[in-house]
Design a protein around this motif. Structure first.
Motif, PDB file in Angstrom:
ATOM      1  N   GLY A  17     -15.099   8.305   4.438  1.00 57.94           N
ATOM      2  CA  GLY A  17     -13.998   7.349   4.414  1.00 57.94           C
ATOM      3  C   GLY A  17     -12.880   7.842   3.503  1.00 57.94           C
ATOM      4  N   TYR A  18     -12.108   6.904   2.982  1.00 64.29           N
ATOM      5  CA  TYR A  18     -10.997   7.223   2.097  1.00 64.29           C
ATOM      6  C   TYR A  18     -11.444   7.048   0.649  1.00 64.29           C
ATOM      7  N   ALA A  19     -11.096   8.016  -0.183  1.00 65.31           N
ATOM      8  CA  ALA A  19     -11.542   7.988  -1.576  1.00 65.31           C
ATOM      9  C   ALA A  19     -10.623   7.155  -2.460  1.00 65.31           C
ATOM     10  N   VAL A  20      -9.317   7.134  -2.133  1.00 64.65           N
ATOM     11  CA  VAL A  20      -8.324   6.516  -3.014  1.00 64.65           C
ATOM     12  C   VAL A  20      -7.432   5.564  -2.227  1.00 64.65           C
ATOM     13  N   LEU A  21      -7.207   4.399  -2.816  1.00 64.16           N
ATOM     14  CA  LEU A  21      -6.241   3.428  -2.303  1.00 64.16           C
ATOM     15  C   LEU A  21      -5.181   3.247  -3.371  1.00 64.16           C
ATOM     16  N   GLN A  22      -3.941   3.646  -3.061  1.00 63.23           N
ATOM     17  CA  GLN A  22      -2.826   3.475  -3.986  1.00 63.23           C
ATOM     18  C   GLN A  22      -2.072   2.198  -3.664  1.00 63.23           C
ATOM     19  N   ILE A  23      -1.842   1.386  -4.699  1.00 66.69           N
ATOM     20  CA  ILE A  23      -1.120   0.129  -4.553  1.00 66.69           C
ATOM     21  C   ILE A  23       0.165   0.184  -5.380  1.00 66.69           C
ATOM     22  N   SER A  24       1.289  -0.072  -4.746  1.00 70.59           N
ATOM     23  CA  SER A  24       2.568  -0.137  -5.453  1.00 70.59           C
ATOM     24  C   SER A  24       2.676  -1.454  -6.208  1.00 70.59           C
ATOM     25  N   VAL A  25       3.201  -1.400  -7.429  1.00 70.06           N
ATOM     26  CA  VAL A  25       3.376  -2.603  -8.248  1.00 70.06           C
ATOM     27  C   VAL A  25       4.782  -2.637  -8.822  1.00 70.06           C
ATOM     28  N   LEU A  26       5.200  -3.826  -9.229  1.00 71.74           N
ATOM     29  CA  LEU A  26       6.504  -3.984  -9.865  1.00 71.74           C
ATOM     30  C   LEU A  26       6.444  -3.697 -11.355  1.00 71.74           C
ATOM     31  N   VAL A  80      -8.685   2.723 -11.349  1.00 69.91           N
ATOM     32  CA  VAL A  80      -9.926   2.016 -11.677  1.00 69.91           C
ATOM     33  C   VAL A  80     -11.058   2.639 -10.873  1.00 69.91           C
ATOM     34  N   ALA A  81     -12.220   2.749 -11.474  1.00 75.85           N
ATOM     35  CA  ALA A  81     -13.368   3.392 -10.840  1.00 75.85           C
ATOM     36  C   ALA A  81     -13.833   2.620  -9.612  1.00 75.85           C
ATOM     37  N   PRO A  82     -14.387   3.313  -8.618  1.00 82.53           N
ATOM     38  CA  PRO A  82     -14.835   2.648  -7.386  1.00 82.53           C
ATOM     39  C   PRO A  82     -15.914   1.596  -7.592  1.00 82.53           C
ATOM     40  N   GLU A  83     -16.715   1.739  -8.622  1.00 80.61           N
ATOM     41  CA  GLU A  83     -17.761   0.745  -8.864  1.00 80.61           C
ATOM     42  C   GLU A  83     -17.176  -0.614  -9.224  1.00 80.61           C
ATOM     43  N   LEU A  84     -15.895  -0.642  -9.590  1.00 82.22           N
ATOM     44  CA  LEU A  84     -15.204  -1.878  -9.959  1.00 82.22           C
ATOM     45  C   LEU A  84     -14.233  -2.337  -8.879  1.00 82.22           C
ATOM     46  N   ALA A  85     -14.196  -1.622  -7.749  1.00 87.88           N
ATOM     47  CA  ALA A  85     -13.190  -1.914  -6.723  1.00 87.88           C
ATOM     48  C   ALA A  85     -13.747  -1.768  -5.310  1.00 87.88           C
ATOM     49  N   GLY A  86     -14.971  -2.183  -5.107  1.00 87.58           N
ATOM     50  CA  GLY A  86     -15.520  -2.222  -3.752  1.00 87.58           C
ATOM     51  C   GLY A  86     -15.824  -0.876  -3.136  1.00 87.58           C
ATOM     52  N   GLY A  87     -15.933   0.179  -3.967  1.00 86.82           N
ATOM     53  CA  GLY A  87     -16.300   1.473  -3.425  1.00 86.82           C
ATOM     54  C   GLY A  87     -15.140   2.404  -3.144  1.00 86.82           C
ATOM     55  N   VAL A  88     -13.958   2.094  -3.682  1.00 93.10           N
ATOM     56  CA  VAL A  88     -12.800   2.981  -3.523  1.00 93.10           C
ATOM     57  C   VAL A  88     -12.120   3.135  -4.878  1.00 93.10           C
ATOM     58  N   ILE A  89     -11.558   4.305  -5.159  1.00 88.46           N
ATOM     59  CA  ILE A  89     -10.750   4.484  -6.360  1.00 88.46           C
ATOM     60  C   ILE A  89      -9.448   3.722  -6.143  1.00 88.46           C
ATOM     61  N   LEU A  90      -9.204   2.720  -6.965  1.00 88.85           N
ATOM     62  CA  LEU A  90      -8.010   1.885  -6.819  1.00 88.85           C
ATOM     63  C   LEU A  90      -6.981   2.354  -7.842  1.00 88.85           C
ATOM     64  N   GLU A  91      -5.844   2.837  -7.354  1.00 87.86           N
ATOM     65  CA  GLU A  91      -4.818   3.383  -8.232  1.00 87.86           C
ATOM     66  C   GLU A  91      -3.539   2.558  -8.112  1.00 87.86           C
ATOM     67  N   ILE A 125       0.863  -1.175   0.000  1.00 84.90           N
ATOM     68  CA  ILE A 125       0.000   0.000   0.000  1.00 84.90           C
ATOM     69  C   ILE A 125       0.902   1.228   0.000  1.00 84.90           C
ATOM     70  N   SER A 126       0.760   2.060  -1.016  1.00 81.02           N
ATOM     71  CA  SER A 126       1.591   3.249  -1.133  1.00 81.02           C
ATOM     72  C   SER A 126       1.003   4.428  -0.374  1.00 81.02           C
ATOM     73  N   ALA A 127      -0.307   4.674  -0.567  1.00 79.26           N
ATOM     74  CA  ALA A 127      -0.930   5.830   0.069  1.00 79.26           C
ATOM     75  C   ALA A 127      -2.435   5.667   0.124  1.00 79.26           C
ATOM     76  N   LEU A 128      -3.052   6.405   1.035  1.00 83.11           N
ATOM     77  CA  LEU A 128      -4.498   6.530   1.145  1.00 83.11           C
ATOM     78  C   LEU A 128      -4.822   8.006   1.011  1.00 83.11           C
ATOM     79  N   LYS A 129      -5.896   8.322   0.273  1.00 82.18           N
ATOM     80  CA  LYS A 129      -6.252   9.718   0.051  1.00 82.18           C
ATOM     81  C   LYS A 129      -7.699   9.954   0.455  1.00 82.18           C
ATOM     82  N   ALA A 130      -7.917  11.072   1.143  1.00 83.94           N
ATOM     83  CA  ALA A 130      -9.249  11.388   1.635  1.00 83.94           C
ATOM     84  C   ALA A 130      -9.532  12.866   1.490  1.00 83.94           C
ATOM     85  N   VAL A 131     -10.818  13.201   1.359  1.00 82.42           N
ATOM     86  CA  VAL A 131     -11.251  14.594   1.333  1.00 82.42           C
ATOM     87  C   VAL A 131     -11.364  15.110   2.760  1.00 82.42           C
TER      88      VAL A 131
END
Length: 284
Positions: free
Chosen positions: A237-246, A271-282, A169-175
């Motif tokens: 809650g948190y709007a964005v979940l950032q995931i680090s990848v190789l 990816v839009a939240p409707e495709l990722a459980g309600g969070v923007i997955l980056e 997990i790289s970062a979490l972003k919230a308003v």
């Protein structure tokens, strides 16, 4: 005295339809654990996405109980999404005492365990003690701590290999309406936290090999992600979940095979939240 909280252990994407969340994250290229059933008093079940030093938990609220009331109410009121962050500690009982001495209030520790299917066909146990911070002290979502009594049955090697090459997990972003002030409130929850301010927001580092919190004014977040995507995330809650990848190439291959559209961002692909459980997955 030494502050007992050393980083972010995992994050919780919560909802009532665990089957749907499981299917979405498998399509996104993640390896998921088999379903874990929590004790009846908790009224929940989960799948975990294990990464190098942290993980994502997909938590299904199966029924309301006294123990899960804050989570149940959050999902009912604010919709599914990334509602909760769990912090790293070594000992829940000791952490409660030390935090109290530091002037930080907590609730009563709760211990539980669940069965874990192992690669050799046997069944192990995963045991935990959790400790909640008071909701009124937390600027965004829910915040609690977890003592892993059996990490060897949680971070299983087979569960840490993902087709999308996710590593952490790289970062979490919230308003936030007042990011700088809220970042200061957040920083007191971690031993090695520091705050960095930027135009329209503030970042909180939470420790070594630990995710960063980015708190932003709504207009600042809208400069990075579509407004309708932000609207579709869990309120409060948190709007964005950032995931680090190789490999971003392998991420895009996974998404293409699954027929999932992504959006290029300044840091990667989202990816839009409707495709990722309600969070923007980056992916970054």
């Amino acid at each position: 005295m030494t502050h007992p909280v050393t980083g972010i252990d995992h994050v919780l994407i919560m909802g009532e339809d665990l089957d749907a969340a499981e299917a979405q994250y498998r399509r996104l290229g993640f390896t998921l654990s088999s379903r874990g059933m929590h004790p009846p008093a908790k009224g929940t079940a989960n799948h975990t996405i294990m990464l190098q030093h942290d993980y994502v938990e997909l938590l299904g609220i199966l029924q309301q109980t006294d123990l899960n009331r804050p989570r149940f109410e959050a999902v009912k009121r604010d919709g599914p999404g990334l509602h909760a962050v769990c912090c790293r500690i070594e000992d829940a009982e000791a952490a409660a005492l030390t935090l109290s001495d530091l002037g930080i209030s907590t609730e009563v520790p709760n211990s539980f365990e669940r069965a874990v299917p192992l690669a050799d066909g046997t069944t192990g146990r995963a045991a935990f003690s959790t400790l909640n911070f008071r909701k009124l002290d937390v600027p965004v979502g829910l915040l609690f701590m977890c003592q892993h009594k059996t990490p060897e049955t949680v971070w299983l090697p087979d569960l840490m290999r993902h087709a999308n090459t996710a590593t952490g997990i790289s970062a979490l972003k919230a308003v936030c309406a007042a990011p700088s002030a809220e970042a200061g409130r957040f920083a007191r929850f971690w031993k090695d936290a520091s705050v960095t301010h930027f135009s329209g927001g503030a970042s909180v580092t939470t420790g070594t090999q630990s995710a960063r919190l980015d708190l932003m004014e709504r207009t600042t977040l809208e400069q990075r992600y579509p407004a309708d995507w932000i609207n579709a995330t869990a309120r409060g809650g948190y709007a964005v979940l950032q995931i680090s990848v190789l490999s971003m190439g392998q991420v895009l291959e996974c998404l293409e095979r699954a027929g999932i559209n992504s959006r290029a961002t300044a840091e990667g692909h989202a990816v839009a939240p409707e495709l990722a459980g309600g969070v923007i997955l980056e992916f970054v």
